[in-house]
Design a protein around this motif. Sequence first.
Motif, PDB file in Angstrom:
ATOM      1  N   PHE A 124       0.838  -1.197   0.000  1.00 56.28           N
ATOM      2  CA  PHE A 124       0.000   0.000   0.000  1.00 56.28           C
ATOM      3  C   PHE A 124       0.875   1.251   0.000  1.00 56.28           C
ATOM      4  N   ALA A 125       1.934   1.234   0.804  1.00 50.94           N
ATOM      5  CA  ALA A 125       2.831   2.387   0.880  1.00 50.94           C
ATOM      6  C   ALA A 125       3.450   2.678  -0.482  1.00 50.94           C
ATOM      7  N   LEU A 126       3.875   1.645  -1.171  1.00 50.53           N
ATOM      8  CA  LEU A 126       4.455   1.822  -2.504  1.00 50.53           C
ATOM      9  C   LEU A 126       3.446   2.443  -3.459  1.00 50.53           C
ATOM     10  N   THR A 127       2.209   1.952  -3.416  1.00 47.92           N
ATOM     11  CA  THR A 127       1.163   2.464  -4.306  1.00 47.92           C
ATOM     12  C   THR A 127       0.904   3.938  -4.052  1.00 47.92           C
ATOM     13  N   PHE A 128       0.753   4.306  -2.766  1.00 49.69           N
ATOM     14  CA  PHE A 128       0.528   5.713  -2.424  1.00 49.69           C
ATOM     15  C   PHE A 128       1.708   6.569  -2.851  1.00 49.69           C
ATOM     16  N   TRP A 129       2.921   6.094  -2.551  1.00 51.28           N
ATOM     17  CA  TRP A 129       4.138   6.857  -2.835  1.00 51.28           C
ATOM     18  C   TRP A 129       4.310   7.121  -4.330  1.00 51.28           C
ATOM     19  N   VAL A 130       4.108   6.079  -5.135  1.00 49.97           N
ATOM     20  CA  VAL A 130       4.273   6.230  -6.584  1.00 49.97           C
ATOM     21  C   VAL A 130       3.275   7.237  -7.142  1.00 49.97           C
ATOM     22  N   TYR A 131       2.039   7.169  -6.691  1.00 49.77           N
ATOM     23  CA  TYR A 131       1.053   8.115  -7.216  1.00 49.77           C
ATOM     24  C   TYR A 131       1.358   9.546  -6.786  1.00 49.77           C
ATOM     25  N   LEU A 132       1.710   9.730  -5.521  1.00 54.44           N
ATOM     26  CA  LEU A 132       1.993  11.070  -5.031  1.00 54.44           C
ATOM     27  C   LEU A 132       3.205  11.695  -5.717  1.00 54.44           C
ATOM     28  N   GLU A 133       4.189  10.857  -6.038  1.00 61.77           N
ATOM     29  CA  GLU A 133       5.430  11.377  -6.616  1.00 61.77           C
ATOM     30  C   GLU A 133       5.376  11.498  -8.142  1.00 61.77           C
ATOM     31  N   THR A 134       4.647  10.615  -8.810  1.00 64.14           N
ATOM     32  CA  THR A 134       4.652  10.605 -10.279  1.00 64.14           C
ATOM     33  C   THR A 134       3.344  11.097 -10.887  1.00 64.14           C
ATOM     34  N   ARG A 135       2.259  10.989 -10.128  1.00 66.23           N
ATOM     35  CA  ARG A 135       0.917  11.316 -10.629  1.00 66.23           C
ATOM     36  C   ARG A 135       0.554  10.468 -11.838  1.00 66.23           C
ATOM     37  N   SER A 136       1.188   9.330 -11.968  1.00 69.38           N
ATOM     38  CA  SER A 136       0.916   8.436 -13.089  1.00 69.38           C
ATOM     39  C   SER A 136      -0.174   7.436 -12.699  1.00 69.38           C
ATOM     40  N   VAL A 137      -1.351   7.607 -13.293  1.00 69.18           N
ATOM     41  CA  VAL A 137      -2.457   6.695 -13.006  1.00 69.18           C
ATOM     42  C   VAL A 137      -2.166   5.309 -13.565  1.00 69.18           C
ATOM     43  N   VAL A 138      -1.479   5.258 -14.695  1.00 69.00           N
ATOM     44  CA  VAL A 138      -1.161   3.968 -15.315  1.00 69.00           C
ATOM     45  C   VAL A 138      -0.240   3.156 -14.418  1.00 69.00           C
ATOM     46  N   ALA A 139       0.842   3.782 -13.951  1.00 72.09           N
ATOM     47  CA  ALA A 139       1.785   3.079 -13.080  1.00 72.09           C
ATOM     48  C   ALA A 139       1.103   2.639 -11.790  1.00 72.09           C
ATOM     49  N   THR A 140       0.273   3.516 -11.224  1.00 75.05           N
ATOM     50  CA  THR A 140      -0.435   3.179  -9.988  1.00 75.05           C
ATOM     51  C   THR A 140      -1.397   2.018 -10.200  1.00 75.05           C
ATOM     52  N   SER A 141      -2.075   2.002 -11.347  1.00 74.60           N
ATOM     53  CA  SER A 141      -3.019   0.924 -11.650  1.00 74.60           C
ATOM     54  C   SER A 141      -2.306  -0.413 -11.807  1.00 74.60           C
ATOM     55  N   VAL A 142      -1.171  -0.380 -12.493  1.00 68.50           N
ATOM     56  CA  VAL A 142      -0.391  -1.607 -12.687  1.00 68.50           C
ATOM     57  C   VAL A 142       0.087  -2.147 -11.345  1.00 68.50           C
ATOM     58  N   ILE A 143       0.598  -1.259 -10.513  1.00 61.09           N
ATOM     59  CA  ILE A 143       1.095  -1.655  -9.199  1.00 61.09           C
ATOM     60  C   ILE A 143      -0.054  -2.198  -8.340  1.00 61.09           C
ATOM     61  N   GLY A 144      -1.198  -1.506  -8.384  1.00 59.66           N
ATOM     62  CA  GLY A 144      -2.337  -1.934  -7.582  1.00 59.66           C
ATOM     63  C   GLY A 144      -2.871  -3.298  -7.980  1.00 59.66           C
ATOM     64  N   GLY A 145      -2.883  -3.586  -9.283  1.00 57.48           N
ATOM     65  CA  GLY A 145      -3.439  -4.860  -9.744  1.00 57.48           C
ATOM     66  C   GLY A 145      -2.448  -6.006  -9.751  1.00 57.48           C
ATOM     67  N   ALA A 146      -1.156  -5.693  -9.762  1.00 55.87           N
ATOM     68  CA  ALA A 146      -0.133  -6.740  -9.869  1.00 55.87           C
ATOM     69  C   ALA A 146      -0.167  -7.693  -8.681  1.00 55.87           C
ATOM     70  N   PHE A 147      -0.426  -7.166  -7.494  1.00 54.93           N
ATOM     71  CA  PHE A 147      -0.429  -8.006  -6.293  1.00 54.93           C
ATOM     72  C   PHE A 147      -1.481  -9.108  -6.399  1.00 54.93           C
ATOM     73  N   ALA A 148      -2.696  -8.731  -6.808  1.00 56.44           N
ATOM     74  CA  ALA A 148      -3.779  -9.717  -6.909  1.00 56.44           C
ATOM     75  C   ALA A 148      -3.485 -10.759  -7.982  1.00 56.44           C
ATOM     76  N   VAL A 149      -2.959 -10.314  -9.113  1.00 55.08           N
ATOM     77  CA  VAL A 149      -2.689 -11.232 -10.224  1.00 55.08           C
ATOM     78  C   VAL A 149      -1.574 -12.213  -9.869  1.00 55.08           C
ATOM     79  N   ILE A 150      -0.463 -11.689  -9.361  1.00 52.80           N
ATOM     80  CA  ILE A 150       0.671 -12.545  -9.015  1.00 52.80           C
ATOM     81  C   ILE A 150       0.320 -13.486  -7.863  1.00 52.80           C
TER      82      ILE A 150
END
Length: 201
Positions: free
Chosen positions: A23-49
């Motif tokens: 969760f910390a990684l997801t929040f941090w990446v969005y706050l620092e990059t504002r990249s919705v794509v990167a945040t979405s990939v990170i958020g969904g990767a955990f469930a898929v893997i």
Amino acid sequence: MKTFHRLLWNALFSSVMGSFVWFALTFWVYLETRSVVATSVIGGAFAVISSLFGMLFGTYVDHHRKHTAMVVASVTALGFYAAALVMYALVENDWLLRVRNPVFWLFVSIILAGSVVGNLRGIALSTSVTLLVPEGLRAQANGKVGAVLGISFTITSVLSGVVIGQLGMGWALIIAVSVSSLALAHLLTIPVDEERPAYDP
């Protein structure tokens, strides 16, 4: 039951750390990059893997002692968190936070691996109910396992948001490494009387 409850408390802290870092990684990446794509990939990767590795983890638990599986999961997760902390300390944030940079995705993958391997510990805990709990109390014990996993997931969303907002990603990793180390040390002190699973050809 005493051994089971000790494992339950240990799993609570270990599970909180697994979800907390992700969760910390997801929040941090969005706050620092504002990249919705990167945040979405990170958020969904955990469930898929996690779903892909579920069968592999279950097979490992079937063929090894439950306590051994928990220790392996804890040591592996701690190793990945420590590696992520070292990488965070050595690589400048401007370079680390470039979404198109392979270093960024390597950092994400290391944390993902540490969080996903925690599922191995959860499976081992669930299957230890029949090993450690008398038959008449197993329904209650299964409920406790579910409650611990659910509570850990609920706590982390708040905890990780507060830590990232107030302290940053570096402190999130320091907390994860510190608490995971203590949880591993505690786990090693818990004796579990179990035989090695017999091999079925």
